[in-house]
Design an enzyme around this catalytic site. Structure first.
Site, PDB file in Angstrom:
ATOM      1  CG  ASP A  20     -10.936 -14.022 -18.936  1.00  0.00           C
ATOM      2  OD1 ASP A  20     -10.236 -15.031 -18.673  1.00  0.00           O
ATOM      3  OD2 ASP A  20     -11.712 -13.968 -19.906  1.00  0.00           O
ATOM      4  CG  HIS A  38      -2.329   0.469   0.856  1.00  0.00           C
ATOM      5  ND1 HIS A  38      -2.584   1.554   0.034  1.00  0.00           N
ATOM      6  CD2 HIS A  38      -3.544  -0.005   1.210  1.00  0.00           C
ATOM      7  CE1 HIS A  38      -3.891   1.721  -0.087  1.00  0.00           C
ATOM      8  NE2 HIS A  38      -4.494   0.791   0.615  1.00  0.00           N
TER       9      HIS A  38
END
Length: 444
Positions: free
Chosen positions: A374, A152
């Protein structure tokens, strides 16, 4: 269930010229962000591919290497809280075998085992912390869980989403729009870093993010009917059309407040992450690397807030978020904006400077498309975060994400991490459980 490590290696950018690029400047907002990891696990049944486990891994590593050629800062290491260099340090890549079937794992949904699917790269030396780490978990049936940890320090949800979309497109071998190097550094051009690093302000933010206590993480699913009910209850004169995230945030906040009435806490602070990408003028590229969010903050006295209606909580949340707008962001731009950023940090510090205080943070992932990553095997059947937090991770935080499951149309998952005393009350609260289903099945 046992997860055994098969191999460990490092994936580096495919092009040698990346190593010759100049150090990448992180933004001021990155400098003010503590070093911790945002985890994500993507589950794929792999029924639509003829590839074997070794072929899948080879394909992923090759496409990851190609992706790092464009997202080269994610292969480097942060130096002095100012720059990223050493792009040949690369991304840790772990392969494991899981001695059960994917659908059996998903049916049981063991929260405490999710962390084993993640490549937590514990590094005591900040100079060695990778920006991304990957763990490919292969189940006995051939299904996989792709575990990722994003630092982060330079990666927010938008950065992670752009990186994953690019990696997935490269794996599919399809056309993907080239990433222009100048787009990556837009954040640091708008919010230039300070040299020397503003370490005092960073320490303030670390106190907001981290606090030593015993925490529990639980997953609750709110279906479309529950969300509609909450949105109706949250409507008011000031906010006639609350969003589903506003309604869910207010409901969880109110439930936590009620659970806290029996404790010594007398003040409650809400921190809500606001995505800046949609607010900048001109709008930032989706490929911009960095933490492009600010915390909208609201404080409540426990005595009065516990009696406040949901519509009142939503109105105060909307007011806080509304202050972070395009005009306000312009005052933070450039080196001239540093004093204004200091004022922002000071306000958070003052609001949080209370002895008997509980703070709760909310962040929405519902528009980042993590359920649509995907790689050529279809979309993941499910995605998750962590099962439990570590000592240097998010505390008292709720992540919202879409379920991605066909059996929960338009449902939202809330991954709630709270002090275990608060969570134990929440888990036995019939009013809360009437709307939020605790860790329901992913599959039929």
């Amino acid at each position: 269930m046992e997860i055994g490590i098969v191999s460990r290696e490092v994936v580096r950018p495919s092009s040698l010229h990346v190593h010759l690029l100049k150090p990448f400047k992180i933004s001021l907002l990155d400098q003010l962000t503590p070093t911790t990891f945002a985890p994500l696990v993507l589950f794929y049944p792999m029924k639509s591919t003829h590839l074997k486990g070794t072929q899948i891994s080879t394909q992923l590593k090759e496409s990851l290497s190609k992706t790092l050629e464009h997202f080269y800062p994610l292969a480097g290491r942060v130096r002095d809280n100012l720059i990223i260099n050493d792009y040949d340090e690369g991304v840790p890549y772990i392969e494991t075998r899981v001695n059960t079937h994917l659908f059996e794992f998903l049916q049981n949904r063991p929260m405490e085992l999710l962390n084993q699917c993640l490549p937590y790269p514990h590094q005591p030396n900040p100079r060695q912390v990778p920006q991304v780490a990957v763990q490919l978990n292969t189940f006995d049936c051939g299904g996989i869980a792709l575990g990722l940890c994003f630092s982060h320090k330079i990666i927010d949800g938008g950065t992670a989403s752009a990186f994953l979309r690019s990696w997935a497109a490269n794996t599919r071998g399809g056309y993907h729009k080239a990433v222009k190097y100048e787009n990556l550094s837009q954040a640091s051009m708008i919010f230039p870093p300070q040299n020397p690093s503003p370490n005092h302000h960073l320490s303030v933010m670390e106190k907001i993010w981290f606090r030593e206590a015993k925490y529990k993480t639980r997953r609750f699913v709110f279906d479309a009917k529950a969300i509609a009910t909450l949105r109706s209850e949250c409507k008011g004169e000031r906010v006639p059309n609350p969003t589903r995230i506003e309604a869910l945030s207010a409901f969880i906040l109110k439930s936590a407040m009620l659970a806290l009435r029996s404790t010594a806490s007398s003040r409650f602070v809400l921190h809500q992450a606001v995505n800046l990408r949609r607010l900048t003028e001109p709008r930032l590229s989706t490929c911009s690397v960095g933490n492009l969010f600010l915390w909208a903050t609201a404080a409540y006295d426990m005595e009065h807030a516990a009696e406040m209606g949901l519509h009142g909580l939503v109105a105060s949340m909307r007011q806080g978020v509304g202050k972070i707008n395009s005009e306000y962001l312009k005052t933070l731009h450039g080196d001239e904006g540093f004093p204004k950023v200091c004022e922002y940090i000071k306000r958070i510090e003052e609001v949080s400077a209370h002895e008997n205080l509980e703070a709760l943070k909310f962040s929405s992932w519902v528009k980042f498309g993590f359920n649509e990553v995907d790689f050529g095997w279809g979309n993941p059947i499910w995605s998750s975060t962590f099962g439990e937090v570590g000592s240097n991770s998010f505390q008292n935080v709720t992540f919202f994400k879409e379920t991605g499951s066909a059996i929960y149309d338009n449902a939202v998952e809330a991954w709630v991490t709270l002090d275990e005393k608060i969570m134990s009350v929440l888990e036995d609260d019939p009013q809360f459980l009437a709307l939020g289903s605790p860790n329901p099945s992913i599959i039929v």
